[in-house]
Design a protein around this motif. Sequence first.
Motif: not given
Length: 342
Positions: A65-66, A73-77, A113-121
């Motif tokens: 979850n965001p 950090v999630t994206a880096s993992l 949630l929307r922002d997190s999907v785009n940033v992580i991907r």
Amino acid sequence: MDIGVVFQCDPPAREVVRLAREAEAAGFSHVWTFDSHLLWQEPFVIYSQILAETSRVVVGPMVTNPGTRDVTVTASLFATLNEMYGNRTICGIGRGDSALRTLGYQPTTIAELRDSVNVIRDLANGRTATYRGAEVHFPWAAGGELEVWVAAYGPRALALTGEVGDGYILQLADPDIAAWMIASVRAAAEKAGRDPAAIKFCVAAPAYVGADLAHQRDQTRWFGGMVGNHVADIVARYGADGAVPPALTDYIRGRQGYDYAEHGRAGNTHADFVPDEIVDRFCVLGPVEAHLEKLTALRELGVDQFAVYLQHDDKEHTLAAYGEHIIPALRDATPKPTPAAA
């Protein structure tokens, strides 16, 4: 149809790694885990060991979850794991339930949630992302291939999934409800100008192979209680009429609260309100033939993966039964493409 498996990160962590190896040997395609750090051990540490000791399975959270990790950090993992192990991760994500509520917080917003999907991907795949108004990127990340699958029940989250998700995770195995949810995601994708066929669909639910249905229901009734948390949020926001199918809203009328100390546990005493009918509809129970019948029905709706929640007292037998009987039968029954004309 792919078959995945979902573990809790209960100690010892080596046991989760061992079960992941067994799952790969049995033919499972994905190994997922819960991500709720007060209740279970840290999954990303365990993912690294699973990936090191396997060669094929795709690994990720169901779901993160965001709110409990900064999304960069999630994206880096994910980007790091993919660089180390060859693009074998997947990100399941939602607004957050146990991970946030055990801290006294509410789930994050749809906008977050929307922002997190785009940033992580974007970051995990080596692209520049907009984060808090700034352009950011990982100069070391290249060649990443991460998909982000969104877990959702409510209308706005379903719409978001169709608009930005690579996949959709539905945490229950009722074909009628699945058909409604899948249609909602596809409609949102089409409205957003996306190809609805490009979105992958995953149904996740407890599965237990055997003849003693009464025992299986007792071991999996917790799942209706877990789903009920999300449904209660939907009812509180939208009311009980029309936002989601009545089969989701009707059964929670007897719900009287929930103790997250028993979250996802067989024998959860806060799931007594869940009737047998809901257990049977939401889970996949009974002999091998019953599993094949239900999974075939889900596949015909367009479900690409069934992920087995393996939280009961017969983990080893269920893994073996799926490996010996169910995965091969589903694979052999998959229609083969017609050869192109010469």
